[in-house]
Design an enzyme around this catalytic site. Structure first.
Site, short mmCIF file in Angstrom:
data_model
loop_
_atom_site.label_atom_id
_atom_site.label_comp_id
_atom_site.label_asym_id
_atom_site.label_seq_id
_atom_site.Cartn_x
_atom_site.Cartn_y
_atom_site.Cartn_z
N LYS A 1 0.92 -1.39 -0.09
CA LYS A 1 -0.05 0.07 -0.05
C LYS A 1 1.03 1.26 0.06
CE LYS A 1 -3.86 1.92 2.79
NZ LYS A 1 -4.73 2.10 3.96
N SER B 1 -9.46 1.99 3.23
CA SER B 1 -8.57 2.58 2.36
C SER B 1 -7.48 1.49 1.55
CB SER B 1 -7.96 3.53 3.04
OG SER B 1 -6.93 3.03 4.15
N SER C 1 -9.40 -0.43 7.58
CA SER C 1 -8.95 -0.36 6.24
C SER C 1 -8.17 -1.41 5.67
CB SER C 1 -8.05 0.94 6.19
OG SER C 1 -8.67 2.01 5.90
N1 GLN Z 1 -12.90 4.12 6.90
C1 GLN Z 1 -11.97 4.80 8.04
C2 GLN Z 1 -11.61 6.00 7.92
O1 GLN Z 1 -12.15 6.51 6.84
C3 GLN Z 1 -10.66 4.07 8.16
C4 GLN Z 1 -9.73 4.16 7.33
C5 GLN Z 1 -8.46 3.25 7.72
O2 GLN Z 1 -8.45 2.21 8.57
N2 GLN Z 1 -7.28 3.92 7.21
O3 GLN Z 1 -11.25 6.78 8.57
#
Ligand code: GLN
Length: 479
Positions: free
Chosen positions: A79, A154, A178
């Site tokens: 990532k 994400s 994420s």
């Molecule tokens: N969906 C969550 C957010 O928007 C988690 C994102 C993540 O775990 N990086 O913050």
């Protein structure tokens, strides 16, 4: 050889038995990426030169007949929030579009040291902020199972790359879900280790007290293999824990009979899609047949988790993102006459809408006069949420829930409604706030053929139980 079904275990065997060379394997994956990624958009940067050099090194060791390292020639994707020396590292943001990192992220360095071949950097929501990958500063990722749908976020690029067979495995990061949520949307396995289990050195920070690095893989066994290599104390990250790392490949084989599985009623209420509920309930029944004891439990503060998360995560993000000011690195606006104009324009042009929203929210909750009412209160509620888990783990060995209330939604469906997007994080943010480990493992499909994920959470530093349960479930389901 059909590379799209290769696992770490089978790729490793193919190389060890010399059924393929590491270079040939990497080349096949690049061909696959070439053919498939135009439609999916999982990669932001390919690291072909570095990958082929690494693969050639592995082949040279094999040619000499010397012993090969444990992940010899295994292709993985990273990532884009993890930095690699000499490689463009954007965190999915335009503000870092020209940033070439001067050092390696520990987790990536450990995988390369074990022989893995990094194919490239995967697409993600900007600074890992999002649940759909639509907040990428570059292009959205399409779910390989249905191109009209999001892959989750994400770490959507990492999940999609593995699901589409463009990489054998990947690393992602999880701050509020994420790793686990995109794994569930794409039908792969996603493992979030305990906070502190894996070094965050070289992870571009979103919310430092919540950020975790972990694997996305096709099988639970593969997740165990990757975790074994990335886990453990790192002097370069003072929050990485001095806790011995078990051999997860062995842990996975221990029996599960008699383990107590908690089913929290708060995770099966309003807003849960009926097909997800049915699949998760069937999975829990299967675990009971395998010999686990199913125990109804309560995690009473769950309803406060989303607001708590979005106060703490944005507060930390607002301070972490302050460093992107056009001075030291990243984008600098050319249309600025004064220093303050340069800060303002660089940040205005470099950050996307969601990053700006979070910087503003976070600055607000930390500001004088509001700090006690929001940030401090959120910290207190975080302690209550953690206590919920501690109390539950007195009675049970693991907790099973859905990973996400729905399967993958359509691209564009929630773009205009950030609150709806935030609320869907309800089942994943709790574990990040409490710092406990969790995995998402595929447990079925909707009528439309969309994957559904089962989440298994465990005690601090007890990834062993989590992956062992996921592994027996995976085996029971496929056999
Ligand atoms: N969906 C969550 C957010 O928007 C988690 C994102 C993540 O775990 N990086 O913050």
């Amino acid at each position: 050889m059909d590379i799209s079904t290769l696992t770490i275990a089978s790729a490793r065997a193919a190389i060890l038995e010399r059924r393929t060379s590491a270079v040939a394997l990497a080349e096949s994956f690049y061909q696959k990426i070439e053919a498939a990624d135009k439609q999916i958009g999982a990669f932001l940067t390919l690291t072909r030169e570095r990958a082929l050099a690494k693969a050639a090194q592995i082949d040279a060791i094999a040619d000499k007949g010397d012993p090969l390292p444990p992940l010899a020639g295994v292709p993985i994707a990273i990532k884009d929030v993890m930095v690699m020396r000499g490689v463009r590292s954007t965190a999915g943001s335009k503000i870092l579009s020209n940033f070439v990192a001067p050092y390696d992220c520990t987790a990536v360095a450990r995988l390369e040291a074990a022989g893995a071949v990094v194919l490239g950097k995967t697409n993600c929501d900007e600074f890992a902020m999002g649940s759909s990958n639509e907040n990428s500063g570059y292009y959205p990722v399409h779910n390989p199972r249905d191109l009209s749908r999001v892959p989750g976020g994400s770490s959507g690029g990492s999940a999609a790359a593995v699901a589409a067979g463009m990489s054998v495995a990947a690393l992602g990061s999880d701050t509020g879900g994420s790793i686990r949520q995109p794994a569930s949307f794409c039908g792969v396995v996603g493992l979030m280790p305990t906070y502190g289990r894996v070094s965050r050195y070289g992870l571009i920070a979103f919310a430092s007290s919540l950020d975790h690095i972990g694997p996305l893989t096709k099988t639970v066994n593969d997740a165990a293999i990757l975790l074994k290599h990335i886990a453990g104390r790192d002097p370069l990250d003072s929050t990485s824990a001095e806790v011995p790392v078990p051999d997860y490949e062995r842990e996975i084989e221990k029996p599960v009979r008699g383990l107590r599985l908690g089913v929290p009623r708060e995770y099966f209420g309003e807003g849960l899609d009926p097909e997800v509920r049915a699949a998760v309930e069937a999975a829990i029944q299967k675990m009971a047949q395998i010999g686990c004891e199913v125990v109804p439990i309560s995690l009473p503060h769950t309803r406060y988790a989303v607001p708590t998360y979005y106060v703490i995560a944005t507060a930390e993000a607002s301070s972490n993102l302050a460093r992107f000011d056009g001075v030291r690195y990243g984008y600098r606006s050319p249309q600025a006459g004064t220093l303050s104009e340069m800060y303002r324009r660089s940040r205005d042009q470099g950050f996307g809408a969601e990053a700006k929203r979070r910087i503003m929210l976070g600055t607000y909750v930390l500001s004088a006069g509001y700090y006690d009412a929001y940030y401090l209160k959120a910290q207190r509620v975080r302690a209550l949420l953690t206590r919920d888990f501690e109390a539950a783990f007195q009675r049970v060995d693991a907790i099973v829930t859905p990973t996400s209330p729905t399967p993958a939604f359509k691209l564009g469906e929630k773009c205009d409604d950030p609150l709806a997007m935030y609320l869907a994080d309800i089942y994943t943010v709790t574990a990040d706030l409490a710092g406990v480990p969790g995995v998402s493992v595929p447990c079925g499909e909707s009528k439309e053929g969309l994957p559904i994920g089962l989440q298994i959470l465990g005690r601090h530093f007890d990834e062993g139980t989590v992956i062992r349960l996921a592994h027996v479930y995976e085996r029971a389901r496929s056999g």
